[in-house]
Structure formats: C-alpha cells, structure tokens
Design a protein around this motif. Structure first.
Motif, PDB file in Angstrom:
ATOM      1  N   ASN A 134     -12.837  -1.187  -3.737  1.00 42.67           N
ATOM      2  CA  ASN A 134     -12.847  -2.407  -4.542  1.00 42.67           C
ATOM      3  C   ASN A 134     -12.570  -3.638  -3.693  1.00 42.67           C
ATOM      4  OD1 ASN A 134     -10.119  -2.055  -4.022  1.00 42.67           O
ATOM      5  ND2 ASN A 134      -9.580  -1.529  -6.136  1.00 42.67           N
ATOM      6  N   GLY A 135     -13.127  -3.642  -2.477  1.00 41.28           N
ATOM      7  CA  GLY A 135     -13.019  -4.815  -1.623  1.00 41.28           C
ATOM      8  C   GLY A 135     -11.650  -5.073  -1.054  1.00 41.28           C
ATOM      9  N   GLY A 136     -10.789  -4.048  -1.011  1.00 41.61           N
ATOM     10  CA  GLY A 136      -9.464  -4.206  -0.432  1.00 41.61           C
ATOM     11  C   GLY A 136      -8.381  -4.548  -1.424  1.00 41.61           C
ATOM     12  N   ALA A 137      -8.710  -4.568  -2.722  1.00 40.35           N
ATOM     13  CA  ALA A 137      -7.682  -4.854  -3.730  1.00 40.35           C
ATOM     14  C   ALA A 137      -6.627  -3.759  -3.745  1.00 40.35           C
ATOM     15  CB  ALA A 137      -8.320  -5.010  -5.108  1.00 40.35           C
ATOM     16  N   THR A 138      -7.049  -2.503  -3.573  1.00 44.46           N
ATOM     17  CA  THR A 138      -6.128  -1.374  -3.477  1.00 44.46           C
ATOM     18  C   THR A 138      -6.592  -0.451  -2.366  1.00 44.46           C
ATOM     19  OG1 THR A 138      -7.377  -0.105  -5.132  1.00 44.46           O
ATOM     20  CG2 THR A 138      -5.538  -1.457  -5.929  1.00 44.46           C
ATOM     21  N   TRP A 139      -5.633   0.299  -1.800  1.00 42.09           N
ATOM     22  CA  TRP A 139      -5.914   1.228  -0.703  1.00 42.09           C
ATOM     23  C   TRP A 139      -5.324   2.591  -1.037  1.00 42.09           C
ATOM     24  CZ3 TRP A 139      -8.938  -0.400   3.332  1.00 42.09           C
ATOM     25  CH2 TRP A 139      -9.103  -1.787   3.473  1.00 42.09           C
ATOM     26  N   THR A 140      -6.034   3.653  -0.637  1.00 39.55           N
ATOM     27  CA  THR A 140      -5.599   5.021  -0.898  1.00 39.55           C
ATOM     28  C   THR A 140      -5.568   5.805   0.401  1.00 39.55           C
ATOM     29  OG1 THR A 140      -6.621   4.958  -3.094  1.00 39.55           O
ATOM     30  CG2 THR A 140      -6.054   7.125  -2.210  1.00 39.55           C
ATOM     31  N   SER A 141      -4.476   6.536   0.625  1.00 38.27           N
ATOM     32  CA  SER A 141      -4.360   7.395   1.798  1.00 38.27           C
ATOM     33  C   SER A 141      -5.286   8.595   1.658  1.00 38.27           C
ATOM     34  CB  SER A 141      -2.908   7.859   1.942  1.00 38.27           C
ATOM     35  OG  SER A 141      -2.772   8.824   2.958  1.00 38.27           O
ATOM     36  N   THR A 142      -5.799   9.093   2.782  1.00 33.32           N
ATOM     37  CA  THR A 142      -6.646  10.289   2.742  1.00 33.32           C
ATOM     38  C   THR A 142      -5.841  11.504   3.196  1.00 33.32           C
ATOM     39  OG1 THR A 142      -7.544   9.683   4.920  1.00 33.32           O
ATOM     40  CG2 THR A 142      -8.829   9.071   2.979  1.00 33.32           C
ATOM     41  N   THR A 143      -6.000  11.926   4.448  1.00 34.69           N
ATOM     42  CA  THR A 143      -5.316  13.118   4.946  1.00 34.69           C
ATOM     43  C   THR A 143      -4.685  12.829   6.298  1.00 34.69           C
ATOM     44  OG1 THR A 143      -6.914  14.552   3.831  1.00 34.69           O
ATOM     45  CG2 THR A 143      -5.588  15.539   5.583  1.00 34.69           C
ATOM     46  N   LEU A 144      -3.412  13.167   6.457  1.00 35.91           N
ATOM     47  CA  LEU A 144      -2.767  13.022   7.757  1.00 35.91           C
ATOM     48  C   LEU A 144      -3.325  14.060   8.722  1.00 35.91           C
ATOM     49  CD1 LEU A 144       1.020  12.413   6.982  1.00 35.91           C
ATOM     50  CD2 LEU A 144      -0.563  10.831   8.069  1.00 35.91           C
ATOM     51  N   ALA A 145      -3.753  13.597   9.888  1.00 39.97           N
ATOM     52  CA  ALA A 145      -4.242  14.496  10.933  1.00 39.97           C
ATOM     53  C   ALA A 145      -3.303  14.396  12.122  1.00 39.97           C
ATOM     54  CB  ALA A 145      -5.659  14.130  11.345  1.00 39.97           C
ATOM     55  N   ASN A 146      -2.896  15.519  12.658  1.00 36.66           N
ATOM     56  CA  ASN A 146      -1.884  15.562  13.708  1.00 36.66           C
ATOM     57  C   ASN A 146      -2.494  15.253  15.079  1.00 36.66           C
ATOM     58  OD1 ASN A 146       0.285  17.930  15.309  1.00 36.66           O
ATOM     59  ND2 ASN A 146       0.760  15.858  14.656  1.00 36.66           N
ATOM     60  N   TYR A 147      -2.997  14.022  15.204  1.00 35.93           N
ATOM     61  CA  TYR A 147      -3.557  13.541  16.463  1.00 35.93           C
ATOM     62  C   TYR A 147      -2.902  12.216  16.819  1.00 35.93           C
ATOM     63  CZ  TYR A 147      -7.345  16.916  15.639  1.00 35.93           C
ATOM     64  OH  TYR A 147      -8.068  18.053  15.410  1.00 35.93           O
ATOM     65  N   ASN A 148      -2.759  11.966  18.116  1.00 38.43           N
ATOM     66  CA  ASN A 148      -2.186  10.719  18.613  1.00 38.43           C
ATOM     67  C   ASN A 148      -3.333   9.831  19.073  1.00 38.43           C
ATOM     68  OD1 ASN A 148      -0.518   8.735  19.570  1.00 38.43           O
ATOM     69  ND2 ASN A 148       0.125   9.850  21.395  1.00 38.43           N
ATOM     70  N   ILE A 179       0.859  -1.177   0.000  1.00 36.21           N
ATOM     71  CA  ILE A 179       0.000   0.000   0.000  1.00 36.21           C
ATOM     72  C   ILE A 179       0.897   1.229   0.000  1.00 36.21           C
ATOM     73  CG2 ILE A 179      -1.938  -1.139   1.119  1.00 36.21           C
ATOM     74  CD1 ILE A 179      -1.144   0.078   3.732  1.00 36.21           C
ATOM     75  N   PRO A 180       0.433   2.339  -0.550  1.00 32.79           N
ATOM     76  CA  PRO A 180       1.299   3.512  -0.701  1.00 32.79           C
ATOM     77  C   PRO A 180       1.612   4.182   0.626  1.00 32.79           C
ATOM     78  CG  PRO A 180      -0.943   4.049  -1.334  1.00 32.79           C
ATOM     79  CD  PRO A 180      -0.917   2.566  -1.101  1.00 32.79           C
ATOM     80  N   GLN A 181       2.649   5.014   0.598  1.00 36.58           N
ATOM     81  CA  GLN A 181       2.959   5.836   1.758  1.00 36.58           C
ATOM     82  C   GLN A 181       1.816   6.803   2.020  1.00 36.58           C
ATOM     83  OE1 GLN A 181       6.565   7.715   0.492  1.00 36.58           O
ATOM     84  NE2 GLN A 181       7.885   6.168   1.416  1.00 36.58           N
ATOM     85  N   PRO A 182       1.593   7.150   3.287  1.00 39.03           N
ATOM     86  CA  PRO A 182       0.589   8.180   3.569  1.00 39.03           C
ATOM     87  C   PRO A 182       0.961   9.494   2.893  1.00 39.03           C
ATOM     88  CG  PRO A 182       1.256   7.047   5.574  1.00 39.03           C
ATOM     89  CD  PRO A 182       2.207   6.615   4.505  1.00 39.03           C
ATOM     90  N   ASN A 183      -0.037  10.269   2.550  1.00 37.43           N
ATOM     91  CA  ASN A 183       0.215  11.563   1.918  1.00 37.43           C
ATOM     92  C   ASN A 183       1.089  12.439   2.816  1.00 37.43           C
ATOM     93  OD1 ASN A 183      -1.372  11.000  -0.351  1.00 37.43           O
ATOM     94  ND2 ASN A 183      -3.242  11.630   0.703  1.00 37.43           N
ATOM     95  N   GLY A 184       2.210  12.898   2.280  1.00 34.73           N
ATOM     96  CA  GLY A 184       3.080  13.794   3.019  1.00 34.73           C
ATOM     97  C   GLY A 184       3.993  13.117   4.014  1.00 34.73           C
ATOM     98  N   GLN A 185       4.073  11.776   4.001  1.00 37.37           N
ATOM     99  CA  GLN A 185       4.892  11.054   4.974  1.00 37.37           C
ATOM    100  C   GLN A 185       5.846  10.127   4.241  1.00 37.37           C
ATOM    101  OE1 GLN A 185       4.467  11.485   8.428  1.00 37.37           O
ATOM    102  NE2 GLN A 185       6.407  10.412   8.607  1.00 37.37           N
ATOM    103  N   GLN A 186       7.151  10.233   4.519  1.00 41.52           N
ATOM    104  CA  GLN A 186       8.145   9.453   3.800  1.00 41.52           C
ATOM    105  C   GLN A 186       8.511   8.155   4.507  1.00 41.52           C
ATOM    106  OE1 GLN A 186       9.100  10.334   0.673  1.00 41.52           O
ATOM    107  NE2 GLN A 186       7.511  11.881   0.990  1.00 41.52           N
ATOM    108  N   ALA A 187       8.589   8.177   5.826  1.00 39.61           N
ATOM    109  CA  ALA A 187       8.957   6.989   6.586  1.00 39.61           C
ATOM    110  C   ALA A 187       8.564   7.217   8.033  1.00 39.61           C
ATOM    111  CB  ALA A 187      10.455   6.710   6.471  1.00 39.61           C
ATOM    112  N   GLY A 188       8.615   6.159   8.819  1.00 42.72           N
ATOM    113  CA  GLY A 188       8.269   6.289  10.227  1.00 42.72           C
ATOM    114  C   GLY A 188       7.840   4.953  10.789  1.00 42.72           C
ATOM    115  N   THR A 189       7.143   5.007  11.915  1.00 43.63           N
ATOM    116  CA  THR A 189       6.548   3.815  12.500  1.00 43.63           C
ATOM    117  C   THR A 189       5.055   3.844  12.203  1.00 43.63           C
ATOM    118  OG1 THR A 189       8.185   3.668  14.271  1.00 43.63           O
ATOM    119  CG2 THR A 189       6.097   2.543  14.622  1.00 43.63           C
TER     120      THR A 189
END
Length: 285
Positions: A188-202, A145-155
C-alpha cells in the motif's frame, strides 16, 4: 528514466570541508556537468554524501551525514527539481522543526513518489528505526513497524526501501545473538510494513529486481544469498572473488558487483544469477 541519465556524488580530496560535488549526464556519459553543494549546518567536518536518488530525470534527493558517536548521526537532505543543476536544502537533524532526530546511525533515503520518502538507519531497540515524510522531504516523523517475526529486540539496520508501484521492500539486518536478514514488504505504498521470514545470514548490501527477486552480499565476506519468493526463503547461491560494496541485478541472471578495494575497485559480472562471477577489466578515460 533510461540509460542516458546518471548522477554521481562525492567529496573531492582537495575540496573544502562541507563542500560536495554532484556530476550528471543526460546523454549516456558523453558529456558531464558539475554542481557544488555546500553544507550550512553547524557540523561540516568529515561528513559523507549518499548516492543521489532520482525518481525522474528532473526530480531527485540527496543526503549528507556524519556519525556523531554513541548511535547518533547528523543528516541533511537536499532536493533538486531541475535534474541536479541546483539543489535546495529541505531538512536537517540540526533543526528540530524538520523532525529528523540526531539518534541512530543513518544510512540513506529513498522516495516512492514526489511526496513520500523514507530515511533508514542502524539502531538498537525493540523495533527497527524508520522515518517517513509525506511532503517531499521537508518534515519527517517516526513510522512504527512491527518487530520481525520471532525477534524480540536487538540491533536493527534498515536500508532504504525499493518500490515497484504500490509494492515495496524494506531490507533489514537484525542482530541479536546472531545476525539475520528480513525483508519487510508493503502493498500500500509504504503505509504499513509486514515482516517476512528471518534468515540466519549476515548481509548488508542488497539488490532488488522486483518484489520477489532480491540478492544480498555477506558482510565483510564473499557469500551471495538470494530469494525468489519475496523473502519467504533465502539460499546461499555462490561467492564473489572479494567482499562487495555495491550490487546490482538487471534481470534474474545478469548482475554486476563492485569490490571493496581500497585502491582500484574491481568490477564483476554474473550471467547465472550470482552463482559464479567474472572480473571485468575496464578503463576510465
């Protein structure tokens, strides 16, 4: 599924290591039956059992796992086709043929139908950790699955996806310098996934009413966050009396939460979408 069916899984204080119980009701809690699951894998000590996941009154799965240290954990998956009366082991990370690796701190599974299911986990890397099965849980493989929008790496901490027909959401916690939450979506039933928006909440506990209305609770805190547009925007809407371990909404206004108590868990109810919460006194007889 209806209000007559419920399942609860646990390891009793006096139960031998590697032995777990699943209790079930089909009459709204009037009567309960109990089944024992026994691990046959090499590592049985201090493993935790996940909540049962049923897609019908008869067809369900459950996972048992143990943290092994250094971002590794075991996971053994069982299946029932008779409502929980009997359970059959399908896959285990102790067996290479299952495709389930020992890597990652796994946290659960969910299924969209009889064949397609997902396993999720916390893991550091460039993309979130997600495994998928297309044969009912017998074998598993990594799903890219793709990286989250605006995020390159992390946990990344993915949590078991929730489906509404072909549409589904995959709640994900993203940590790099600061914590964020992101809802991956599929149409499409989980065949592909798309990131939405990163929200700065824990946040680490989620409840999805549908693909648009999702709530999240603050990690080790009391804040409640929500989205009404499928994760495009998030808002802090209120606070619970204490940190929350379980959260469930049944409509946009009514929800229940269980506090992270080490003694008697507290039950809370909201009638205004999570803005305010009232403690519910209860007894178990």
């Amino acid at each position: 599924m209806n209000v007559n069916y419920a399942w609860v899984a646990f390891h009793g204080a006096s139960d031998p290591l590697g032995t777990y119980k699943v209790i079930r009701t089909s009459d709204g809690g009037v009567s309960w039956n109990i089944t024992t699951i026994t691990l046959t894998d090499a590592d049985q000590g201090q493993a935790g059992i996940d909540r049962p996941h049923f897609i019908s009154p008869t067809n369900g799965w459950i996972s048992i796992g143990k943290a092994e240290g250094m971002q590794h954990s075991s996971m053994t998956i069982f299946h029932t086709s008779d409502g929980g009366a009997t359970w059959t082991q399908l896959a285990s990370s102790f067996s290479q043929s299952s495709g389930l690796p020992m890597s990652a701190d796994k946290n659960g599974i969910s299924f969209a139908n009889n064949q397609d299911g997902w396993a999720t986990a916390e893991y550091p890397g460039s993309t979130p950790w997600l495994y998928v099965t297309h044969n009912g849980g017998t074998t598993w493989q990594s799903q890219s699955i793709p990286q989250p929008n605006g995020q390159q790496a992390g946990t990344f901490t993915t949590t078991p996806p929730v489906f509404f027909g072909q549409n589904g959401i995959l709640p994900t916690q993203v940590y790099y310098n600061s914590p964020n939450i992101d809802l991956y979506v599929t149409h499409n039933g989980g065949a592909t996934w798309t990131s939405t928006t990163l929200a700065n909440y824990n946040a680490d506990t989620f409840s999805a009413l549908d693909t648009q209305h999702v709530w999240a609770t603050q990690s080790n805190g009391t804040a409640i966050y929500s989205t009404t547009d499928g994760g495009t925007s998030w808002h802090a809407i209120g606070n619970t009396p204490q940190p929350i371990s379980e959260l469930s909404f049944v409509d946009p206004q009514n929800g229940w939460a269980i506090g992270q108590s080490t003694s008697t868990p507290q039950l809370y109810h909201t009638i205004n979408g999570g803005a305010t919460w009232t403690q519910i006194n209860y007894t178990i007889s």
